[in-house]
Motif scaffolding. Structure first.
Motif, short mmCIF file in Angstrom:
data_model
loop_
_atom_site.label_atom_id
_atom_site.label_comp_id
_atom_site.label_asym_id
_atom_site.label_seq_id
_atom_site.Cartn_x
_atom_site.Cartn_y
_atom_site.Cartn_z
N THR A 9 -12.33 88.00 15.70
CA THR A 9 -12.60 88.32 17.10
C THR A 9 -13.17 87.14 17.88
OG1 THR A 9 -14.82 89.20 16.64
CG2 THR A 9 -13.00 90.75 16.53
N THR A 10 -13.92 86.27 17.22
CA THR A 10 -14.53 85.13 17.93
C THR A 10 -14.24 83.79 17.25
OG1 THR A 10 -16.68 85.28 16.79
CG2 THR A 10 -16.42 86.59 18.79
N ALA A 53 -16.88 91.30 9.43
CA ALA A 53 -17.56 92.60 9.32
C ALA A 53 -17.58 93.21 10.71
CB ALA A 53 -18.98 92.41 8.81
N SER A 84 -16.24 86.60 7.74
CA SER A 84 -17.49 86.22 8.38
C SER A 84 -18.28 87.48 8.72
CB SER A 84 -17.17 85.43 9.65
OG SER A 84 -18.36 85.11 10.33
C1 LIG Z 1 -18.79 95.43 17.07
C2 LIG Z 1 -19.35 94.52 16.02
C3 LIG Z 1 -19.72 95.04 14.80
C4 LIG Z 1 -20.26 94.20 13.81
N1 LIG Z 1 -20.63 94.75 12.61
C5 LIG Z 1 -21.20 93.95 11.68
C6 LIG Z 1 -21.65 94.50 10.44
O1 LIG Z 1 -21.52 95.70 10.16
N2 LIG Z 1 -22.21 93.65 9.54
C7 LIG Z 1 -22.38 92.32 9.78
O2 LIG Z 1 -22.89 91.61 8.92
N3 LIG Z 1 -21.94 91.77 10.94
C8 LIG Z 1 -21.35 92.55 11.88
N4 LIG Z 1 -20.91 91.99 13.06
C9 LIG Z 1 -21.01 90.53 13.25
C10 LIG Z 1 -19.64 89.85 13.01
O3 LIG Z 1 -19.11 90.18 11.75
C11 LIG Z 1 -19.83 88.34 13.14
O4 LIG Z 1 -20.14 88.03 14.47
C12 LIG Z 1 -18.63 87.53 12.68
O5 LIG Z 1 -18.99 86.16 12.64
C13 LIG Z 1 -17.42 87.69 13.58
O6 LIG Z 1 -16.36 86.95 12.99
P1 LIG Z 1 -15.01 86.63 13.78
O7 LIG Z 1 -15.33 85.56 14.79
O8 LIG Z 1 -14.05 86.16 12.76
O9 LIG Z 1 -14.58 87.92 14.42
C14 LIG Z 1 -20.40 92.82 14.06
C15 LIG Z 1 -20.01 92.29 15.31
C16 LIG Z 1 -19.50 93.12 16.27
C17 LIG Z 1 -19.09 92.53 17.62
#
Ligand SMILES: Cc1cc2nc3c(=O)[nH]c(=O)nc-3n(C[C@H](O)[C@H](O)[C@H](O)COP(=O)(O)O)c2cc1C
Length: 130
Positions: A9-10, A53, A84
């Motif tokens: 997502t990011t 996650a 991540s």
């Molecule tokens: C809606 C949402 C739910 C999330 N749930 C979790 C979670 O359950 N556990 C955790 O460790 N991080 C959680 N995160 C943090 C993301 O996993 C973290 O920001 C990650 O680096 C995003 O990776 P990406 O850039 O590949 O999407 C969550 C973030 C968002 C926006």
């Protein structure tokens, strides 16, 4: 042949996916989960799947949907999981590992990064694919 499928997502899981791609070589199959071709992925000798996650220690929706579509065909396959997380210590990846093993595949490596992957995580990712 290596297949790499990820959701991000990011950009954090995407950075791991790009490192995997670098290690996998030119003939790798590389796709986001929302447009991945399950038949192509299941032809690979090594399947690398990445997700952040989301929810409460869950896979991101498009990866959950893609993974569910191949879960029943993973018996005998070799899988690398990566992703991540932020606050959950990567627990979702351990749960995912359990699902993959439950489907009859072997998990070669689980590569975790808290938020943006550091150099150690990127190297670990490359080593898991090479
Ligand atoms: C809606 C949402 C739910 C999330 N749930 C979790 C979670 O359950 N556990 C955790 O460790 N991080 C959680 N995160 C943090 C993301 O996993 C973290 O920001 C990650 O680096 C995003 O990776 P990406 O850039 O590949 O999407 C969550 C973030 C968002 C926006």
């Amino acid at each position: 042949m290596v297949a790499i499928v990820y959701a991000s997502t990011t950009g954090n899981t995407e950075a791991l996916a790009n490192a995997a791609k670098e290690a996998a070589g030119a003939d790798a199959y590389f796709s986001t989960a929302d447009s991945a071709d399950s038949a192509e992925v299941l032809k690979a000798d090594l399947i690398a799947l990445g997700s952040p996650a989301m929810g409460a220690e869950q896979l991101e929706d498009s990866m959950e949907s893609f993974y569910s579509s191949i879960e029943g065909s993973l018996s005998g396959k070799t899988v690398v999981l990566f992703g991540s997380y932020d606050w959950g210590d990567g627990a979702f990846l351990e749960d995912w590992k359990g699902r993959v093993e439950g489907a009859g595949a072997s998990v070669k490596a689980v590569v975790k990064a808290q938020l943006t992957p550091d150099d150690a995580a990127l190297s670990e990712m490359k080593a898991a694919i090479a």
